[in-house]
Design a protein around this motif. Structure first.
Motif, PDB file in Angstrom:
ATOM      1  N   TYR A   5       0.831  -1.217   0.000  1.00 38.15           N
ATOM      2  CA  TYR A   5       0.000   0.000   0.000  1.00 38.15           C
ATOM      3  C   TYR A   5       0.861   1.260   0.000  1.00 38.15           C
ATOM      4  CZ  TYR A   5      -4.198  -2.769   0.504  1.00 38.15           C
ATOM      5  OH  TYR A   5      -5.223  -3.648   0.260  1.00 38.15           O
ATOM      6  N   TYR A  10      -3.728   3.134  -2.770  1.00 42.33           N
ATOM      7  CA  TYR A  10      -5.046   2.597  -3.135  1.00 42.33           C
ATOM      8  C   TYR A  10      -6.000   3.776  -3.345  1.00 42.33           C
ATOM      9  CZ  TYR A  10      -8.903  -0.719  -3.172  1.00 42.33           C
ATOM     10  OH  TYR A  10      -9.966  -1.493  -3.553  1.00 42.33           O
ATOM     11  N   GLY A  46      -8.398   1.112   8.661  1.00 38.94           N
ATOM     12  CA  GLY A  46      -7.886   0.915   7.299  1.00 38.94           C
ATOM     13  C   GLY A  46      -8.488   1.969   6.388  1.00 38.94           C
ATOM     14  N   CYS A  47      -8.373   3.235   6.824  1.00 40.35           N
ATOM     15  CA  CYS A  47      -9.082   4.334   6.137  1.00 40.35           C
ATOM     16  C   CYS A  47      -8.387   4.771   4.857  1.00 40.35           C
ATOM     17  CB  CYS A  47      -9.221   5.530   7.071  1.00 40.35           C
ATOM     18  SG  CYS A  47      -7.605   6.232   7.521  1.00 40.35           S
ATOM     19  N   GLY A  48      -7.191   4.212   4.559  1.00 36.77           N
ATOM     20  CA  GLY A  48      -6.471   4.615   3.351  1.00 36.77           C
ATOM     21  C   GLY A  48      -6.211   6.111   3.357  1.00 36.77           C
ATOM     22  N   ASP A  69      -4.588   3.860   9.699  1.00 38.02           N
ATOM     23  CA  ASP A  69      -4.123   2.985   8.625  1.00 38.02           C
ATOM     24  C   ASP A  69      -2.627   2.785   8.815  1.00 38.02           C
ATOM     25  OD1 ASP A  69      -5.464   2.300   5.601  1.00 38.02           O
ATOM     26  OD2 ASP A  69      -3.293   2.084   5.791  1.00 38.02           O
TER      27      ASP A  69
HETATM   28  C1  LIG Z   1      -8.156  -2.308   0.217  1.00 35.39           C
HETATM   29  S1  LIG Z   1      -7.558  -0.970   1.151  1.00 35.39           S
HETATM   30  C2  LIG Z   1      -9.070  -0.133   1.579  1.00 35.39           C
HETATM   31  C3  LIG Z   1      -8.846   1.308   1.899  1.00 35.39           C
HETATM   32  C4  LIG Z   1     -10.123   2.086   2.209  1.00 35.39           C
HETATM   33  N1  LIG Z   1     -10.822   1.571   3.351  1.00 35.39           N
HETATM   34  C5  LIG Z   1     -11.035   2.125   1.001  1.00 35.39           C
HETATM   35  O1  LIG Z   1     -12.068   1.477   0.995  1.00 35.39           O
HETATM   36  O2  LIG Z   1     -10.715   2.818   0.034  1.00 35.39           O
HETATM   37  C6  LIG Z   1      -7.067  -1.713   2.691  1.00 35.39           C
HETATM   38  C7  LIG Z   1      -6.435  -0.729   3.650  1.00 35.39           C
HETATM   39  O3  LIG Z   1      -6.222  -1.392   4.892  1.00 35.39           O
HETATM   40  C8  LIG Z   1      -4.956  -0.975   5.404  1.00 35.39           C
HETATM   41  N2  LIG Z   1      -4.465  -1.998   6.344  1.00 35.39           N
HETATM   42  C9  LIG Z   1      -4.149  -3.273   6.084  1.00 35.39           C
HETATM   43  N3  LIG Z   1      -3.740  -3.905   7.201  1.00 35.39           N
HETATM   44  C10 LIG Z   1      -3.811  -3.000   8.203  1.00 35.39           C
HETATM   45  C11 LIG Z   1      -3.545  -3.031   9.589  1.00 35.39           C
HETATM   46  N4  LIG Z   1      -3.097  -4.135  10.178  1.00 35.39           N
HETATM   47  N5  LIG Z   1      -3.738  -1.917  10.318  1.00 35.39           N
HETATM   48  C12 LIG Z   1      -4.175  -0.776   9.726  1.00 35.39           C
HETATM   49  N6  LIG Z   1      -4.449  -0.685   8.407  1.00 35.39           N
HETATM   50  C13 LIG Z   1      -4.273  -1.774   7.660  1.00 35.39           C
HETATM   51  C14 LIG Z   1      -4.093  -0.829   4.164  1.00 35.39           C
HETATM   52  O4  LIG Z   1      -2.961  -0.029   4.400  1.00 35.39           O
HETATM   53  C15 LIG Z   1      -5.081  -0.214   3.179  1.00 35.39           C
HETATM   54  O5  LIG Z   1      -5.068   1.184   3.230  1.00 35.39           O
END
Ligand SMILES: C[S@@+](CC[C@H](N)C(=O)[O-])C[C@H]1O[C@@H](n2cnc3c(N)ncnc32)[C@H](O)[C@@H]1O
Length: 489
Positions: A5, A10, A46-48, A69
């Motif tokens: 990421y 993303y 996981g707010c991106g 995130d």
């Molecule tokens: C598929 S993206 C979705 C982003 C956003 N929620 C969206 O719908 O556009 C997944 C997100 O989860 C975050 N992520 C994955 N594992 C994580 C963790 N253990 N703690 C925090 N964030 C995490 C990634 O960095 C990424 O930004």
């Protein structure tokens, strides 16, 4: 996972049904209490880059929103946009879902979109545990995930992709190899054989997506679609229960049990989660946006039109001519339905008047407390919601329908436009695509200090178009922005 990421950001999305005003409308329909929407605490996991959370923050100045995130670049982008937009009610933190400290406090609404099925089981466990710990007693959580068993098709394509991209050295090469591979299989999989055709359909849809989305969604380290019954069981372990899905049609059977689902209901023997699971087997649902609430308290899965009095309805309908075979007096078509527009025919003048009134308020919402709804009209409104022909929310969202002397666009949309984003956040919590750079520049000028005359002069200078032409188009442009809920009051 983290690196991926960081390397390939993303693209953020607006999840319109994750807005507290819309989640709480569903809770209300199921007879649940829900926290205040205008003054609440919201957490997004996981707010991106914060697209969803920033858009909510712009609609809720008295609420406090927190996004976490692991991706530092995405969090930096969210913070920069918040500062540019002057949003002081939203905070972004680089933080692991597995390491959220209790000091972050409790939240009324928790959102996790596109995370639950895309992370390692340990993170999934931490995510549900965190919701169980941090949700307030009447709080609501939105957890989306790809669903089993329908997503097995996607897993087959993923298996094949993984093999083809083995030798790719970096994300750009991986995407090139993936696109080449996907195109190859669309040519060889037969349309006339059921399984190859299902794979082919999935691949054709995938090829429409941006490369960054293909990179993450098709090649992420983890892709573990979930059975809805497993999600409900997981939630129960953490003191939570499955309330409903935010997809209106997935709520139909709860309110209006139908004869064609009777055999499924009988097989479920009164167990609602079992019914939902059987439904996913039959309908091969691929994605769910589940709302969870605390295990305490009942969920009343019956249509009760009096609950609509707590809600506001929003929709856009056109009066239409009845077809010859249709003898009913009033016919409306909607532009709201994602299926390309639905139609409503009725002989009830009260319902027709209410539909016309809801439409007049568009993009604003009409409080149903003031509408003289009885059981028939109430049931019709509920059915229109379930058919995705209108939306329901517990509070109005703060955009201006009237254009002021010195027009003011949403601070977030102005910040996004000046930062070169093509997709702007409306104050209706939806994305508005503005491809034309001049229109985006126009939005940046709408900061409430310029009169129409000033705006025309500056746009004429900026574009080289004669001022008379710009002035003549100005009202239409402003009206278009008002209709898109981009103007603030
Ligand atoms: C598929 S993206 C979705 C982003 C956003 N929620 C969206 O719908 O556009 C997944 C997100 O989860 C975050 N992520 C994955 N594992 C994580 C963790 N253990 N703690 C925090 N964030 C995490 C990634 O960095 C990424 O930004």
């Amino acid at each position: 996972m983290v690196d991926s990421y960081e390397q390939v950001p993303y693209p953020g999305t607006h999840q319109s049904t994750s807005h507290p005003a819309r989640m709480s409308a569903l809770a209300c329909l199921y007879g649940r209490r829900f926290p205040s929407v205008s003054r609440c605490r919201v957490l997004e996991l996981g707010c991106g880059d914060g697209t969803n959370l920033l858009s909510m923050a712009a609609t809720a100045p008295n609420s406090q929103l927190v996004g976490i995130d692991l991706a530092e670049g995405a969090i930096a982008e969210g913070r920069a946009t918040a500062i540019a937009a002057g949003l002081t009610n939203v905070e972004f933190m680089v933080m692991d879902i597995k390491a959220v400290p209790p000091s972050l406090g409790e939240f009324d609404y928790i959102v996790a979109h596109g995370v639950y099925a895309w992370v390692a089981p340990t993170v999934r466990e931490a995510l549900m545990g965190l919701i169980g710990r941090a949700l307030t007693p009447d709080g609501l959580a939105f957890v989306s995930y790809n669903t089993m068993p329908a997503c097995r098709v996607r897993q087959i394509v993923r298996d094949i992709l993984q093999d083809h991209i083995r030798t790719a050295a970096n994300p750009a090469d991986m995407v090139t190899a993936a696109e080449e591979c996907l195109k190859f299989y669309t040519g060889v999989w037969s349309e006339f054989s059921p399984l190859p055709n299902a794979l082919r359909d999935h691949v054709l849809q995938t090829l429409q997506r941006p490369p960054e989305v293909i990179f993450h969604d098709e090649m992420a380290e983890f892709f573990e679609p979930q059975f809805v019954s497993d999600v409900a069981a997981h939630a129960a372990v953490h003191g939570l229960q499955y309330l409903c899905d935010t997809n209106p049609s997935l709520n139909h059977e709860a309110f209006f049990p139908s004869s064609n689902q009777k055999s499924l209901r009988e097989r479920a023997k009164g167990d609602w989660i079992r019914y939902e699971q059987l439904h996913d087997y039959v309908s091969l649902v691929q994605f769910r946006r589940t709302i969870l609430c605390r295990s305490e308290g009942n969920i009343d899965r019956r249509a009760d039109w009096t609950r609509l009095r707590q809600l506001h309805a929003q929709g856009l309908f056109d009066r239409a001519e009845a077809e010859e075979s249709d003898s009913r007096a009033f016919v409306f078509r909607t532009r709201q339905s994602q299926g390309g527009g639905g139609q409503l025919s009725t002989n009830d003048p009260k319902l027709a008047a209410l539909i016309a009134c809801i439409s007049e308020h568009h993009p604003g919402s009409l409080p149903l407390a003031d509408a003289s709804t009885g059981p028939e009209v109430g049931e019709a409104i509920l059915r229109l919601f379930l058919a995705d022909m209108l939306s329901l929310q517990t509070e109005p969202l703060p955009f201006a329908r009237r254009i002021s002397e010195r027009p003011l666009a949403s601070g977030l949309a102005r910040a996004q436009a000046s930062r070169g984003h093509k997709r702007l956040s409306s104050l209706h919590h939806s994305a508005v695509e503005i491809d034309d750079p001049e229109s985006r520049h126009f939005i940046t000028l709408l900061d409430g200090t310029r009169s129409r005359q000033d705006l025309a002069t500056e746009m004429a200078q900026h574009t080289g178009i004669p001022i008379a032409t710009v002035s003549a188009r100005l009202d239409d442009s402003l009206a278009g922005l008002a209709r898109a809920a981009l103007l603030a009051s």
